[in-house]
Scaffold this active site. Structure first.
Site, PDB file in Angstrom:
ATOM      1  N   ARG A 232      -3.330  -9.881  -4.459  1.00  0.00           N
ATOM      2  CA  ARG A 232      -2.551 -10.150  -3.256  1.00  0.00           C
ATOM      3  C   ARG A 232      -1.393 -11.054  -3.655  1.00  0.00           C
ATOM      4  NH1 ARG A 232      -4.669  -6.447  -0.959  1.00  0.00           N
ATOM      5  NH2 ARG A 232      -6.019  -6.542   0.887  1.00  0.00           N
ATOM      6  N   ASP A 256       2.213  -5.538  -8.401  1.00  0.00           N
ATOM      7  CA  ASP A 256       1.999  -4.521  -7.370  1.00  0.00           C
ATOM      8  C   ASP A 256       1.938  -5.152  -5.987  1.00  0.00           C
ATOM      9  OD1 ASP A 256       1.430  -1.819  -6.534  1.00  0.00           O
ATOM     10  OD2 ASP A 256      -0.674  -2.399  -6.276  1.00  0.00           O
ATOM     11  N   GLU A 261       5.323  -8.347   1.947  1.00  0.00           N
ATOM     12  CA  GLU A 261       5.503  -6.901   1.736  1.00  0.00           C
ATOM     13  C   GLU A 261       5.790  -6.228   3.072  1.00  0.00           C
ATOM     14  OE1 GLU A 261       1.884  -5.503  -0.012  1.00  0.00           O
ATOM     15  OE2 GLU A 261       1.983  -6.948  -1.640  1.00  0.00           O
ATOM     16  N   HIS A 279       2.876  -1.891  -3.946  1.00  0.00           N
ATOM     17  CA  HIS A 279       1.465  -2.002  -3.520  1.00  0.00           C
ATOM     18  C   HIS A 279       0.792  -0.629  -3.455  1.00  0.00           C
ATOM     19  CE1 HIS A 279      -1.589  -4.650  -1.158  1.00  0.00           C
ATOM     20  NE2 HIS A 279      -2.178  -3.790  -1.962  1.00  0.00           N
TER      21      HIS A 279
END
Lengths: 313, 313
Positions: A232, A256, A261, A279
């Site tokens: 995360r 990622d 986000e 992600h």
């Protein structure tokens, strides 16, 4: 009678169909849409199928008086206030294990792609720059280097098992020492970071792990250090990470996951020492299908009065 | 007296310095430059340090009457006419093994990057398209799939050992069956291609393996098939590969090697189902240094009348 709420904007058509074909359901894309469902329907909701990263806390739960289960699509359920759920007798489920392989694959792929400068390499071959300017500057050997896994849970273990095949010297940090094939345990992340070149973050999200990979840990990684994060955005001090990437205090990153986000910090876009991914850790057809099936089956089990398959509280 | 010729345009400053600091040497960037070296110097050349992919055949050898060894920088020596060398009593050396890890790393990295659409993923995160258009379309799981290694030599073996950690079902083809941990042997490449999703080419180059991965093998791979090539552009029927990539007859490719490098076929640039790399298989600081040392040491051994370290003829 409608008893399932699909909550979140991110369901694909297939995922939505899997749920709506079995269950008598209603949908809410955003948190504020829950209040717009008529009161009698809301009162009948027994299960929420949740997908996304919007906060799901007491305010929503209290609008659903009959709610018994929140079935999360994903292994990470840090968006859900589990304490609030437990206090209301609401069970929470997630979709563990079925995504471990994909997330571990992406972690290894980002480590290798960063190490071998593959984003720049693809552009050089694709645009004709190879013919004009010659070879890529020499980059860095991945096999045989040292790696630290931050959090040796199920995903961390899958990552370590893969990297062992690359002859890497494997270190890890976790709350307690684990049974491993001789990998080196560190009780704290700064010690881990100072011992390795690549630091792969495989923590769970949530308040307890917020900025666990601290500015101090990033500094300890040093100028050959590379951060790989598939957990995360919250688990790393992102401001310190950006500073270190811009200054060369560390060598690079493969990321990622990010804060905010998909509106990620624009400072990332200017960096040529990072591999960025949107992600997509679990983003394969095979794994998302398995996750959808597990979410569906948790709800079906609850509605049938059976044991939940993958409860978290 | 000058007795070493550095032949090729691709030596880096470090590689050149390593040779010129030990040996009394002269340089020729291109084949035609050899004739420009004055005759008495040419007559004194005992060793060629060779780097690059220009053809090194009888025409050059016959200008160097005293030549005893050609020390190639690289494991693949298909640019050197070894038959012509042997006929003249000239030994050829290469730099095996020291690059196996890097080449295997890049093969695995290209397989994963193609499977997970990482070039497109990086651009989506980097350009803000993620925020505008949402997630990447779902892609494809790599772990647990089936892979065929074409040529289970030292590099092929390193690739297979890594992919085994990704729980892949491993098949291979080679001239003869090898000792393996239960991997499936195929005596021909069409049988291999029809059995697997990912086909990784790890052959030696040269006339014997030209278009070994034939149009028929590519067709046998099928619409989920992905070709990964880290060997030489010659080992695959590139026209058939391009046709299959454009038509969707196969799913994609990860390619570090091409015909006519670095002036590769412009059809590659338009493909969104390929990961391209500018022949950087061994392109790390660590490995290129090890290759330079081995090239140097082969020449030093020859000049000292000692056994060559890594002769190929």
């Amino acid at each position: 009678m409608t008893n399932v709420l699909l909550l979140g904007a991110g369901f694909t058509a297939d995922e939505r169909a899997r749920l709506t074909e079995t269950f008598d359901s209603v949908s809410a894309a955003q948190a504020e849409d829950v209040a717009k469902i008529d009161a009698s329907t809301r009162a009948g909701i027994k299960a929420v199928a949740f997908k996304g990263h919007m906060p799901l806390g007491a305010a929503i739960m209290d609008q659903l008086a009959g709610l018994g289960v929140i079935a999360n699509f994903g292994v990470g359920y840090d968006a859900i206030d589990v304490t609030a759920a437990s206090a209301r007798g609401i069970k929470v489920t997630n979709t563990p294990d079925v995504l471990n392989d994909d997330v571990a694959d992406l972690a290894v792929a980002m480590l290798l792609a960063q190490s071998r400068n593959m984003i720049v390499g693809d552009a050089r071959a694709r645009t004709g720059l190879w013919a004009k300017e010659g070879e890529l500057p020499l980059n860095r050997k991945a096999s045989g280097s040292s790696v630290g896994i931050v959090g040796l849970g199920r995903i961390g273990r899958e990552i370590a098992d893969r990297l062992a095949a690359f002859k890497m010297d494997i270190h890890y940090s976790s709350r307690s020492e684990k049974q491993t094939p001789g990998w080196t345990y560190h009780s704290d992340v700064v010690s881990l970071a100072s011992a390795v070149d690549f630091l792969v973050i495989a923590l769970v999200g949530g308040a307890e792990t917020e900025k666990h990979v601290s500015a101090e840990a990033i500094a300890a990684l040093g100028p050959r250090g590379v951060v790989v994060n598939i957990s995360r955005g919250t688990t790393v001090d992102e401001a310190a990470l950006l500073d270190a990437l811009e200054s060369g205090a560390i060598a690079g990153a493969g990321l990622d996951v990010f804060m905010n986000e998909p509106n990620i910090d624009p400072r990332f876009a200017a960096l040529d020492n990072v591999v960025l991914q949107p992600h997509q850790g679990s983003g394969t057809v095979e794994t998302r299908t398995a996750m959808a099936v597990l979410q569906h089956d948790n709800i079906a089990a609850f509605l049938a009065g059976q044991d939940l398959l993958t409860p978290v509280n």
